[in-house]
Scaffold this motif. Structure first.
Motif, PDB file in Angstrom:
ATOM      1  N   LEU A  93      25.482  68.460   7.265  1.00 15.56           N
ATOM      2  CA  LEU A  93      24.081  67.778   7.007  1.00 15.56           C
ATOM      3  C   LEU A  93      23.601  68.983   6.284  1.00 15.56           C
ATOM      4  CD1 LEU A  93      23.069  65.946  10.328  1.00 15.56           C
ATOM      5  CD2 LEU A  93      23.919  65.116   7.947  1.00 15.56           C
ATOM      6  N   GLY A  94      23.834  70.249   6.527  1.00 14.29           N
ATOM      7  CA  GLY A  94      23.376  71.459   5.872  1.00 14.29           C
ATOM      8  C   GLY A  94      21.960  71.670   6.344  1.00 14.29           C
ATOM      9  N   ARG A  95      21.695  71.477   7.808  1.00 12.61           N
ATOM     10  CA  ARG A  95      20.505  71.959   8.375  1.00 12.61           C
ATOM     11  C   ARG A  95      20.625  71.985  10.060  1.00 12.61           C
ATOM     12  NH1 ARG A  95      16.127  69.445   6.665  1.00 12.61           N
ATOM     13  NH2 ARG A  95      16.808  69.397   4.683  1.00 12.61           N
ATOM     14  N   PRO A  96      19.874  72.723  10.445  1.00  9.98           N
ATOM     15  CA  PRO A  96      20.105  72.890  11.935  1.00  9.98           C
ATOM     16  C   PRO A  96      20.095  71.584  12.915  1.00  9.98           C
ATOM     17  CG  PRO A  96      18.109  73.893  11.128  1.00  9.98           C
ATOM     18  CD  PRO A  96      18.791  73.362  10.005  1.00  9.98           C
ATOM     19  N   LEU A  97      20.786  71.488  13.944  1.00  4.27           N
ATOM     20  CA  LEU A  97      21.006  70.335  14.584  1.00  4.27           C
ATOM     21  C   LEU A  97      19.672  70.117  15.625  1.00  4.27           C
ATOM     22  CD1 LEU A  97      24.599  70.089  15.074  1.00  4.27           C
ATOM     23  CD2 LEU A  97      23.214  69.038  13.625  1.00  4.27           C
ATOM     24  N   ALA A  98      18.922  71.185  16.047  1.00  3.30           N
ATOM     25  CA  ALA A  98      18.131  70.940  17.300  1.00  3.30           C
ATOM     26  C   ALA A  98      17.060  69.951  16.833  1.00  3.30           C
ATOM     27  CB  ALA A  98      17.307  72.364  17.589  1.00  3.30           C
ATOM     28  N   PRO A  99      16.396  70.177  15.526  1.00  3.18           N
ATOM     29  CA  PRO A  99      15.101  69.339  15.232  1.00  3.18           C
ATOM     30  C   PRO A  99      15.639  67.937  14.910  1.00  3.18           C
ATOM     31  CG  PRO A  99      15.285  71.050  13.646  1.00  3.18           C
ATOM     32  CD  PRO A  99      16.352  71.357  14.766  1.00  3.18           C
TER      33      PRO A  99
END
Lengths: 272, 733
Positions: B351-357
């Protein structure tokens, strides 16, 4: 006189523009990039054939096109074969109940198709004909028949009766007279009726939408109306498909314009 | 005579042959699974790739993709028709979260208990949506969760409340505004339920009662209504997902409510003007409520009538395994419904972004009420919400009406019509019966006076007409009688276990009491009156023009027939696009209850005026030109000649055109279905469309049949009047 000519010319130009502009717009929309279309452009800055390429490559056009032709041609053929004798009986024979038959047939042609969608759906479901070609042809036949019989009866009534009378005198049966004398003479009228029936069946939407369930038997109008992505309508492709779908009927109309116009105006014809 | 019979037998056989479509032959050595899926774009590519891998793993199984529209509401209708027709195809179904209870209750799905080995891995909300009566009926495939997109270059941080959001969106500046899905479809209900959650309400409360008329709901809807024309452009009322994305991507909005799929598209530098300047956040809340995001997405289920349930189950297991979900996330940004995936670095990379948010957003997801009647409840709500938003109805009364109708659906008994309505319908039925009896009696008397028929031709005539009458009788007369029978019964195809008890005229009474029926009736009459008037006036002008002689007249006449010949669906699509492809302009034609009539009427006029003109033209061509000439000599002006020479001369052609056109306009369906869908709200919904929605979307056959009969009676009455007019005009038809 020349003032009249100028006003005529202007009026004709306006009429032509009004008739053609939406078609031009569809063509332009099918040939321009989508961003440009939704940017409000009506004159593409560059032409792209991507939409047509996508359309031709997939199954979205060919299968429904084939279905449409098959269904429309079957309807037309059956309608002529079944409708001509009926029209002959109405046009030439006198029998009790004739008015009732004419009335019944006219009634069918006038009533709203939506009002029998539900029982037809149940009937076709019982017969196992949902999502099949006969499941479309039979209802089409029903709704095309009245117009066909009406047009055919008009054509037959116009023919001089003495030719078949001569055949009858010569010992031919009514059947033979019909088949060998009347039908050949009525061929032009029959052809026009066939064209109109074809156009009706080819364009029909409600039954096709209700009685088919998948692309296997879907006709072109339904396929085009349902051509959608998950979140969007691929407008370029839709316009390309729309034009391709309209092409056959447009050609038919251009080729037979005079006949179609004439056969649709019974009032004028019967007085000529 | 014998020979003739043979000829007819042959003809009949030929016709039968022409009719019998030939089905494609199935190869028998392998199992063929039919799977309805997308046929366009990246989704289709991904699906094909995964299915090929599945086939490689399972020898002897072939998966055929049945192309279906991706739009949820169209797919729903298609599925209902399939499943209701009891076909064994397709084997595997791709169901939206909100459909499972409906399909399961109808007995269309096979229970899947035990098919998911690691049920605990799924987010509980995603599984909950697919349970019905204690059984699991579908396995979550991907989760869609609504989120807030905002311009990180223009907004410092995501708004926490809807008030804050509206205030920011209204702030003057070159880029402003909040775009969301406001068209009359399921998406609108999703948006509404999110705002409703934020205001502390819900559509159906914990005890299963409809609560859309609670004060929170009125506040939520009022909030949405006030954004229109201020924080949100008026155009949102026709927006579905993609129009919102286009607006946001072209830099025309500050905020957008949308699903995860939009993210990679917005970051695509080649097409998006806002790439690199987009951020996402959970949807806002309000004091007293909580952030609420609609849970969307698809699950996979098995057709209860499938011939290959075991292979179908294998396919579902394969497609819902973590590997395939990761691939889907990478290709389409559709989020996995499995919790473990959010600890998987590969998802973060895909996804190319951090998973927490993202995980935080997914956890705000709330399923819509799980009821077999959701589709119908939602459609009721869509209509009233859209009516309120397009200022056809005040917010509070719209919600009260919606709640009332929704409760009537849920209490499983149709709202009992009042005694007065029943009395009235019975009275009307009596009058109709007596009236038609009297007409028949009179007709019979008149026929008795007519010429004596020739006896010998009777048998022949009936034989000639038999095939045509059989077809017309079998597929028109019989269904009509059957419709009448059905209209006296309560029958709902989605609840077959309730049978179809006789209810007398209750269906009719219910209709006569329903505002939607009378609305549709009035609109049909209005549409017929307006379109026919315009078409006759314009058609006459065009006919007079084409009657003059000028160069190119043949071409002009041929061109005039083109709009008439092309399929109505095509006409509707062209005109819809003409009015839709106008961004930037604030004139939102299709979302204004009054202005939406313009494209509709224009399309109908464009399509039909030429036809009317040709009818009149052939009338004109029979006129004796000397008559006109004589009038001119006598000093009659153009209008006088029109009034006293031309019009009387083409009286019959005018009448024929009038008859054709009124009856056609009265049953208008295709044009509206494709162009406006009856919207906004119900502002352009004619009778035929209303009937279609009752019959084939809600499958209420009893009520729909009553509606059909009423339409038929009205159409028949019109036809009767017209045939009398025509025959009084002198000639038999």
């Amino acid at each position: 006189m020349s003032a009249r000519r100028i006003t005529t010319a202007i009026a004709v130009a306006l009429l032509g523009a009004a008739l053609v502009y939406p078609l031009y717009f569809a063509l332009a929309a099918s040939l321009m990039p989508e961003e440009e279309l939704f940017g409000g452009s009506r004159f593409p800055s560059r032409l792209v054939i991507d939409h047509y390429r996508a359309l031709f490559a997939g199954d979205t056009l060919w299968r429904p096109l084939g279905n449409s032709f098959l269904v429309a041609l079957s309807t037309t053929a059956s309608c002529i074969v079944i409708g001509t004798p009926c029209a002959y009986a109405i046009a030439r024979l006198r029998f009790p109940g004739r008015n009732a038959v004419v009335g019944a047939i006219l009634t069918v042609s006038m009533f709203p198709q939506i009002s029998i969608v539900s029982p037809l759906y149940l009937l076709l479901r019982t017969l196992g004909l949902i999502d099949s070609y006969p499941g479309l042809v039979l209802p089409y036949l029903t709704f095309a028949m009245p117009l066909a019989v009406w047009l055919l009866a008009g054509t037959l009534r116009e023919l001089p009766p003495w030719l078949e009378e001569a055949a009858l005198v010569d010992g031919a049966t009514r059947f033979r007279a019909l088949l060998y004398v009347v039908v050949p003479m009525a061929l032009p009228g029959i052809a026009t009726t066939a064209i109109l029936t074809f156009i009706y069946a080819y364009n029909e939407f409600l039954f096709a939408l209700s009685f088919t369930v998948g692309p296997e038997h879907q006709t072109l109008p339904v396929a085009i109306a349902l051509l959608r992505g998950r979140y969007q309508i691929p407008w370029g492709e839709v316009m390309a498909a729309s034009l391709m779908a309209s092409l056959p009927v447009m050609l038919l109309v251009l080729a037979f314009q005079r006949r179609i116009a004439r056969s649709l105006s019974p009032g004028a014809r019967s007085r000529r | 005579m014998r020979v003739d019979r043979q000829i007819w037998l042959g003809a009949a056989l030929a016709a039968a042959f022409a009719l019998s479509g030939c089905g494609p032959a199935q190869p028998e050595s392998e199992t063929v699974l039919v799977f309805p899926g997308s046929s366009v774009g990246a989704e289709a590519e991904l699906l094909t790739r995964q299915l090929r891998r599945f086939e490689a793993l399972h020898a002897g199984v072939r998966v055929v993709v049945l192309p279906t529209p991706d739009a949820a509401d169209e797919r729903h209708q298609l599925y209902v028709q399939w499943l209701n027709a009891k076909t064994p195809d397709p084997d595997v179904l791709q169901v939206d979260v909100i459909w499972t209870p409906e399909f399961a209750a109808a007995g269309w799905l096979r229970p899947l208990d035990g098919a998911v080995a690691d049920a605990a891995d799924f987010f509980p909300a995603t599984l909950e949506a697919h349970r019905h009566a204690g059984h699991l009926y579908a396995v979550p495939w991907f989760a869609d969760v609504a989120m807030l997109y905002y311009r990180s270059d223009l907004v410092a941080h995501a708004p926490r409340t809807y008030d804050e959001l509206a205030a920011l969106a209204e702030r003057p500046g070159t880029t402003r505004g909040y775009v969301w899905q406001g068209a009359r479809y399921e998406g609108l209900v999703a948006v509404f339920s999110e705002v409703l959650g934020a205001f502390g309400g819900n559509i159906v409360d914990g005890a299963g009662n409809v609560s859309v008329d609670a004060p929170e709901a009125v506040r939520a809807l009022t909030f949405l209504k006030t954004t229109i024309g201020r924080a949100s452009p008026e155009r949102v009322l026709s927006f579905r997902e993609e129009q919102t994305r286009y607006a946001f991507q072209n830099g025309e909005a500050l905020f957008m409510r949308n699903w995860p799929y939009a993210l990679p598209l917005l970051e695509d530098r080649a097409k998006s003007k806002v790439a690199g300047r987009v951020a996402i956040a959970p949807l806002p809340s309000m004091p007293g409520g909580q952030p609420t995001a609609t849970l969307g997405g698809s699950a996979l289920a098995i057709n209860a009538r499938s011939d290959h349930p075991d292979q179908a189950k294998q396919l579902i297991e394969f497609l819902t395994a973590p590997e395939q979900m990761l691939e889907r996330a990478a290709a389409l940004n559709q989020l996995p419904p499995r919790q473990s995936s959010y600890h998987d670095p590969r998802l973060s990379a895909a996804l190319g972004r951090p998973l927490a948010p993202l995980r935080r957003i997914v956890e705000t997801a709330r399923p819509r009420p799980a009821t077999p009647y959701w589709s119908e409840l939602s459609r009721i709500l869509q209509v009233h919400l859209h009516r309120a938003l397009t200022a056809q109805e005040p917010e509070s009364s719209a919600l009260h009406a919606a709640a009332r109708e929704m409760r009537a659906v849920l209490t499983e008994t149709q709202a009992r019509p009042s005694r007065a309505a029943l009395l009235f319908t019975h009275g009307a039925a009596l009058v109709l019966a007596l009236g038609s009896g009297w007409l028949l009696w009179r007709a019979g008397k008149r026929r008795a006076r007519s010429r004596p028929p020739v006896r010998g031709e009777r048998g022949l005539a009936w034989m000639l007409m038999a095939p045509a009458l059989a077809v017309v009788g079998g597929f028109a007369a019989f269904p009509l009688v059957y419709t009448f029978y059905e209209s006296l019964h309560a029958r709902d195809l989605r609840t077959p276990w309730r049978g179809h008890p006789f209810v007398g005229l209750e269906n009719y009474a219910a209709l006569l009491e329903s505002a939607r029926f009378w609305g549709a009736f009035g609109r049909t009459a209005l549409f017929a009156a307006l379109s026919v008037t315009f078409e006759l006036i314009l058609g006459l002008s065009v006919a007079l023009l084409l009657d003059r002689s000028f160069r190119g007249r043949g071409i002009a006449r041929a061109t005039a027939l083109l709009p008439w010949a092309i399929p109505t669906v095509v006409t509707a699509l062209i005109w819809r696009l003409l009015f839709e492809a106008q961004p930037g302009s604030e004139t939102a034609w299709l979302t204004d209850p009054i202005r939406a009539w313009v494209p509709l009427l224009l399309a109908d006029i464009w399509k039909t005026t030429p036809f009317v003109a040709l009818l009149l033209l052939s009338g004109l061509s029979t006129l004796d030109p000397r008559l006109d000439e004589a009038a001119r000599m006598d000093g009659a002006g153009f209008l006088q000649r029109l009034r006293y020479v031309t019009l009387p001369g083409i009286r019959r052609a005018l009448l024929v055109a009038l008859v054709f056109r009124t009856l056609d306009a009265f049953r208008v369906f295709d044009l509206v279905y494709v162009l406006t869908g009856g919207g906004p709200g119900t502002a352009t919904e004619p009778l035929a469309l209303f009937t279609f929605s009752v019959l084939l979307e809600n499958l209420r056959f009893g009520l729909g049949s009553a509606l059909s009969v009423l339409i038929f009676i009205t159409g028949f009455a019109l036809a009767l009047v017209y045939t009398r007019l025509l025959s009084r005009d002198g000639e038999a038809i």
